[in-house]
Design a protein around this motif. Structure first.
Motif, PDB file in Angstrom:
ATOM      1  N   PRO A 117       0.832  -1.209   0.000  1.00  0.00           N
ATOM      2  CA  PRO A 117       0.000   0.000   0.000  1.00  0.00           C
ATOM      3  C   PRO A 117       0.864   1.256   0.000  1.00  0.00           C
ATOM      4  N   GLY A 118       0.462   2.203  -0.820  1.00  0.00           N
ATOM      5  CA  GLY A 118       1.202   3.453  -0.923  1.00  0.00           C
ATOM      6  C   GLY A 118       2.242   3.447  -2.028  1.00  0.00           C
ATOM      7  N   LYS A 119       2.621   2.256  -2.494  1.00  0.00           N
ATOM      8  CA  LYS A 119       3.615   2.172  -3.557  1.00  0.00           C
ATOM      9  C   LYS A 119       2.960   2.409  -4.909  1.00  0.00           C
ATOM     10  N   VAL A 120       3.598   3.228  -5.738  1.00  0.00           N
ATOM     11  CA  VAL A 120       3.079   3.522  -7.074  1.00  0.00           C
ATOM     12  C   VAL A 120       3.644   2.501  -8.061  1.00  0.00           C
ATOM     13  N   TYR A 121       2.732   1.855  -8.791  1.00  0.00           N
ATOM     14  CA  TYR A 121       3.129   0.918  -9.835  1.00  0.00           C
ATOM     15  C   TYR A 121       2.871   1.555 -11.192  1.00  0.00           C
ATOM     16  N   THR A 122       3.878   1.523 -12.057  1.00  0.00           N
ATOM     17  CA  THR A 122       3.680   2.058 -13.404  1.00  0.00           C
ATOM     18  C   THR A 122       2.761   1.126 -14.178  1.00  0.00           C
ATOM     19  N   LYS A 123       2.210   1.639 -15.269  1.00  0.00           N
ATOM     20  CA  LYS A 123       1.356   0.800 -16.109  1.00  0.00           C
ATOM     21  C   LYS A 123       2.142  -0.386 -16.659  1.00  0.00           C
ATOM     22  N   LYS A 124       3.403  -0.131 -16.977  1.00  0.00           N
ATOM     23  CA  LYS A 124       4.257  -1.207 -17.490  1.00  0.00           C
ATOM     24  C   LYS A 124       4.444  -2.293 -16.437  1.00  0.00           C
ATOM     25  N   GLN A 125       4.701  -1.895 -15.193  1.00  0.00           N
ATOM     26  CA  GLN A 125       4.874  -2.873 -14.121  1.00  0.00           C
ATOM     27  C   GLN A 125       3.602  -3.687 -13.896  1.00  0.00           C
ATOM     28  N   LEU A 126       2.464  -3.006 -13.876  1.00  0.00           N
ATOM     29  CA  LEU A 126       1.190  -3.696 -13.695  1.00  0.00           C
ATOM     30  C   LEU A 126       0.946  -4.699 -14.815  1.00  0.00           C
TER      31      LEU A 126
ATOM     32  N   ASP B  11     -15.284  -0.160  -9.427  1.00  0.00           N
ATOM     33  CA  ASP B  11     -16.723  -0.398  -9.257  1.00  0.00           C
ATOM     34  C   ASP B  11     -16.991  -1.339  -8.091  1.00  0.00           C
ATOM     35  N   LYS B  12     -16.068  -2.262  -7.881  1.00  0.00           N
ATOM     36  CA  LYS B  12     -16.294  -3.312  -6.897  1.00  0.00           C
ATOM     37  C   LYS B  12     -15.745  -2.991  -5.509  1.00  0.00           C
ATOM     38  N   ILE B  13     -14.678  -2.191  -5.435  1.00  0.00           N
ATOM     39  CA  ILE B  13     -14.073  -1.969  -4.118  1.00  0.00           C
ATOM     40  C   ILE B  13     -14.361  -0.592  -3.536  1.00  0.00           C
ATOM     41  N   GLU B  14     -14.788   0.348  -4.369  1.00  0.00           N
ATOM     42  CA  GLU B  14     -14.999   1.719  -3.896  1.00  0.00           C
ATOM     43  C   GLU B  14     -16.466   1.982  -3.561  1.00  0.00           C
ATOM     44  N   ASP B  15     -16.693   2.829  -2.554  1.00  0.00           N
ATOM     45  CA  ASP B  15     -18.056   3.288  -2.272  1.00  0.00           C
ATOM     46  C   ASP B  15     -18.511   4.281  -3.344  1.00  0.00           C
ATOM     47  N   ASP B  16     -17.569   5.079  -3.824  1.00  0.00           N
ATOM     48  CA  ASP B  16     -17.852   6.081  -4.851  1.00  0.00           C
ATOM     49  C   ASP B  16     -16.711   6.052  -5.849  1.00  0.00           C
ATOM     50  N   GLN B  17     -16.968   5.511  -7.030  1.00  0.00           N
ATOM     51  CA  GLN B  17     -15.904   5.356  -8.006  1.00  0.00           C
ATOM     52  C   GLN B  17     -15.318   6.702  -8.437  1.00  0.00           C
ATOM     53  N   LYS B  18     -16.130   7.742  -8.442  1.00  0.00           N
ATOM     54  CA  LYS B  18     -15.645   9.053  -8.876  1.00  0.00           C
ATOM     55  C   LYS B  18     -14.732   9.701  -7.827  1.00  0.00           C
ATOM     56  N   ASN B  19     -14.879   9.276  -6.596  1.00  0.00           N
ATOM     57  CA  ASN B  19     -14.017   9.770  -5.516  1.00  0.00           C
ATOM     58  C   ASN B  19     -13.402   8.571  -4.787  1.00  0.00           C
ATOM     59  N   PRO B  20     -12.498   7.868  -5.454  1.00  0.00           N
ATOM     60  CA  PRO B  20     -11.966   6.618  -4.880  1.00  0.00           C
ATOM     61  C   PRO B  20     -11.157   6.847  -3.601  1.00  0.00           C
TER      62      PRO B  20
ATOM     63  N   TYR C 128      -9.552   4.012  -2.158  1.00  0.00           N
ATOM     64  CA  TYR C 128      -8.485   3.032  -2.199  1.00  0.00           C
ATOM     65  C   TYR C 128      -7.590   3.171  -3.438  1.00  0.00           C
ATOM     66  N   LEU C 129      -8.191   2.973  -4.595  1.00  0.00           N
ATOM     67  CA  LEU C 129      -7.431   2.828  -5.829  1.00  0.00           C
ATOM     68  C   LEU C 129      -7.244   4.182  -6.503  1.00  0.00           C
ATOM     69  N   LYS C 130      -6.032   4.718  -6.381  1.00  0.00           N
ATOM     70  CA  LYS C 130      -5.751   6.073  -6.865  1.00  0.00           C
ATOM     71  C   LYS C 130      -4.935   6.027  -8.157  1.00  0.00           C
ATOM     72  N   THR C 131      -5.273   6.965  -9.076  1.00  0.00           N
ATOM     73  CA  THR C 131      -4.503   7.140 -10.303  1.00  0.00           C
ATOM     74  C   THR C 131      -3.420   8.188 -10.071  1.00  0.00           C
ATOM     75  N   ILE C 132      -2.207   7.853 -10.422  1.00  0.00           N
ATOM     76  CA  ILE C 132      -1.107   8.816 -10.383  1.00  0.00           C
ATOM     77  C   ILE C 132      -0.874   9.245 -11.830  1.00  0.00           C
ATOM     78  N   ARG C 133      -1.384  10.393 -12.165  1.00  0.00           N
ATOM     79  CA  ARG C 133      -1.446  10.824 -13.560  1.00  0.00           C
ATOM     80  C   ARG C 133      -0.065  10.772 -14.230  1.00  0.00           C
TER      81      ARG C 133
ATOM     82  N   GLY D 279       0.958   5.836 -13.160  1.00  0.00           N
ATOM     83  CA  GLY D 279       0.304   4.552 -12.944  1.00  0.00           C
ATOM     84  C   GLY D 279      -0.726   4.601 -11.854  1.00  0.00           C
ATOM     85  N   TYR D 280      -0.666   3.611 -10.929  1.00  0.00           N
ATOM     86  CA  TYR D 280      -1.690   3.477  -9.916  1.00  0.00           C
ATOM     87  C   TYR D 280      -1.072   3.045  -8.580  1.00  0.00           C
ATOM     88  N   LYS D 281      -1.804   3.318  -7.518  1.00  0.00           N
ATOM     89  CA  LYS D 281      -1.402   2.834  -6.206  1.00  0.00           C
ATOM     90  C   LYS D 281      -2.651   2.552  -5.381  1.00  0.00           C
ATOM     91  N   LEU D 282      -2.482   1.738  -4.361  1.00  0.00           N
ATOM     92  CA  LEU D 282      -3.554   1.522  -3.391  1.00  0.00           C
ATOM     93  C   LEU D 282      -3.230   2.347  -2.167  1.00  0.00           C
TER      94      LEU D 282
END
Length: 228
Positions: free
Chosen positions: A169-178, A203-212, A214-219, A222-225
């Motif tokens: 958690p907290g670690k940013v994974y690049t799209k390539k790594q994912l 859709d499955k893990i967030e209460d509000d997908q528009k305001n996540p 858990y799952l954050k996009t690092i513009r 990539g992405y991180k949890l």
């Protein structure tokens, strides 16, 4: 709790069984090692009490077979008290060794002590197989994810993405790594495949997908949890 007694002396077997039943255990009996092995292969046994000198298959041979597939506590119950026999039994994987004649009360105390150690160890192992972030619990053993104790229906790729992100958690994974970790293929810049799976996962893990939460996009990266 299910206890197996493998002992060819019926009177002694009955005595041990009586004391175990008083303690609330369910008891399975075998008068030789082969019968005991058949019970172990068909029934969930939590602890085994084995005589060393049994017909058909002795206790030493039996514990060798047990240790091929199981780590349940095993207590040897025998008239043979030589140090060499004790060393051999313990070396083959026995957890305790009680020499006849013995006190049934002492045996029950040893049974309870071994079960406490085993259950504590098993619970620790199980906790290590779970990854918990906020209200999300990922069970590596069953490959399932729960949120607020409700099982989430994830496909294989969604599960693998979430397992990777939840592991750090907290670690940013690049799209390539994912992509290369989850799809196990070379990444050629196919952002859409990842984005679709991330969207379904939100859709499955967030209460509000528009305001996540858990799952954050690092513009642009990539992405991180998020740690929650």
């Amino acid at each position: 709790m299910n206890i197996l007694i493998a002992e060819d002396e019926q009177d002694l077997r009955e005595l041990v069984k009586l004391h175990l039943l008083k303690e609330g255990f369910k008891v399975y009996e075998a008068e030789n090692g082969l019968d005991a092995l058949n019970i172990l292969n068909k029934t969930e046994i939590n602890l085994a009490i084995l005589d060393v000198m049994m017909p058909v298959m002795d206790g030493f041979s039996l514990i060798k077979s047990i240790r091929e597939t199981s780590e349940i506590p095993v207590i040897f119950l025998t008239a043979r008290g030589e140090d060499t026999d004790k060393i051999l039994g313990l070396g083959l994987g026995a957890d305790d060794y009680v020499v006849k004649p013995f006190s049934p009360v002492e045996l029950i105390a040893r049974v309870n002590a071994q079960l406490r150690r085993y259950l504590k160890y098993s619970n620790n192992e199980k906790r290590q197989d779970n990854i918990i972030v906020g209200n999300l619990v990922l069970d590596k053993d069953s490959c399932t994810v729960c949120k607020n104790n409700i099982n989430l229906e994830l496909n294989a790729k969604e599960y693998k993405i979430l397992e990777l992100l939840m592991s750090s958690p907290g670690k940013v994974y690049t799209k390539k790594q994912l992509y290369e970790t989850v799809w196990q293929d070379t990444y050629y810049g196919d952002d859409n495949t990842i984005m679709v799976h991330i969207s379904h996962l939100r859709d499955k893990i967030e209460d509000d997908q528009k305001n996540p939460k858990y799952l954050k996009t690092i513009r642009g990266i990539g992405y991180k949890l998020e740690r929650v």
